[in-house]
Design an enzyme around this catalytic site. Structure first.
Site, PDB file in Angstrom:
ATOM      1  CB  SER A 136      -0.887   0.006   1.249  1.00 39.68           C
ATOM      2  OG  SER A 136      -1.523   1.254   1.435  1.00 39.68           O
ATOM      3  CE1 TYR A 149      -3.728  -2.313   5.461  1.00 39.50           C
ATOM      4  CE2 TYR A 149      -3.221   0.032   5.353  1.00 39.50           C
ATOM      5  CZ  TYR A 149      -3.486  -1.175   4.713  1.00 39.50           C
ATOM      6  OH  TYR A 149      -3.486  -1.231   3.350  1.00 39.50           O
TER       7      TYR A 149
END
Length: 292
Positions: A136, A149
């Site tokens: 990401s 995360y």
């Protein structure tokens, strides 16, 4: 690489994984999509995509999937492994339960590592293969309430860098895909987990309320997963795959701008946007009184 590849996609029944499976199948590749949702896998089979049940957090499930895929491919294994399985856990770091934190790392990090270890040996024996890890943009920059995360994605970035250097001698290329804000089911799952920590009277109540409405605010800016699928395709078949792909490409501006700003300023901006600080940047450098 040959034009037609055997591609294994973890988390291939929804979101980026599903769209990538459909995209690569349409391009003529043999796609094996894995997941835990039998109904979703049945839908993919109707499109002509092969499926295998796989829970990346279970060693037994990984072994069973590996055996099944070996039978399906007559011992060849896969040419391209796309480690896509993952989800987002958001909430204040101090409030997240140990169980939820471990589950996040089990899927996003340890699951990725276990699946890679299962399928890389056959690539190494053939002297060719591709490992594509879906990370990401959040693997290079951190937003408030996303600490755990982001930690998993930073871990994916580090593991990928090491694997890229270690496996190159065996003809295996490793790439990282860094999506930005993509219009998939990922956000709905994340918001569902976030609401678990929305307690009345929480010291983070204001920030949690802001986070709960984030999708409404930035949802119109989200793009479809097609750009991510194209990036994965390039990493899978290009003669010279890149180490990193940001998708869409303009999301690369975020980490670049962050690197150029003073840390106190970027921290203040993120806190303000996240509802963690409504005042002036209190930790900005101060001039001595005499100079002022």
């Amino acid at each position: 690489m040959a034009s037609k590849q055997i591609v294994l996609i973890t988390g291939g029944t929804a979101g980026i994984g599903k769209h990538t499976a459909l995209h690569l199948h349409a391009r003529g590749h043999r796609v094996i999509a894995t997941g835990r949702n039998e109904k979703a896998m049945a839908e993919l089979r109707r499109h002509g995509i092969e499926t295998v049940a796989l829970d990346v957090t279970s060693a037994e499930s990984i072994r069973a999937a590996k055996d099944t895929i070996d039978r399906m491919t007559e011992g060849h294994g896969v040419d391209v492994l796309v480690n896509n399985a993952g989800y987002g856990l958001f909430g204040p770091v101090e409030m997240l339960s140990d169980e939820d934190v471990r589950a996040q790392f089990d899927t996003n990090v340890f699951g990725l590592l276990a699946v890679t270890r299962a399928f890389v040996p056959q690539m190494r024996a053939r002297g060719a293969g591709r490992v594509i890890n879906v990370s990401s943009v959040g693997g290079r920059m951190v937003f408030p309430l996303g600490g755990v995360y982001h930690a998993t994605k930073y871990a994916v970035e580090a593991l990928s860098d090491a694997l890229r250097m270690e496996l190159r001698q065996f003809g295996i290329r490793v790439s990282v895909i860094e999506p930005g804000y993509i219009k998939t089911e990922f956000t709905a799952t994340t918001m569902g987990l976030l609401r678990k920590y929305e307690a009345e009277g929480s010291p983070y109540a204001r920030a949690m309320a802001v986070a709960g409405k984030a999708d409404e605010a930035i949802g119109p800016l989200a793009v479809g997963p097609e750009s991510v699928a194209r990036a994965i395709e390039h990493a899978a078949v290009s003669r010279w795959p890149r180490a990193r792909y940001v998708a869409p490409f303009y999301n690369a501006l975020g980490p670049v701008m962050l690197a150029l700003l003073p840390r106190w300023l970027s921290d203040w901006a993120f806190r303000r946007v996240a509802g963690l600080n409504a005042g002036a940047p209190s930790d900005a450098p101060r001039l001595p009184a005499q100079a002022a």
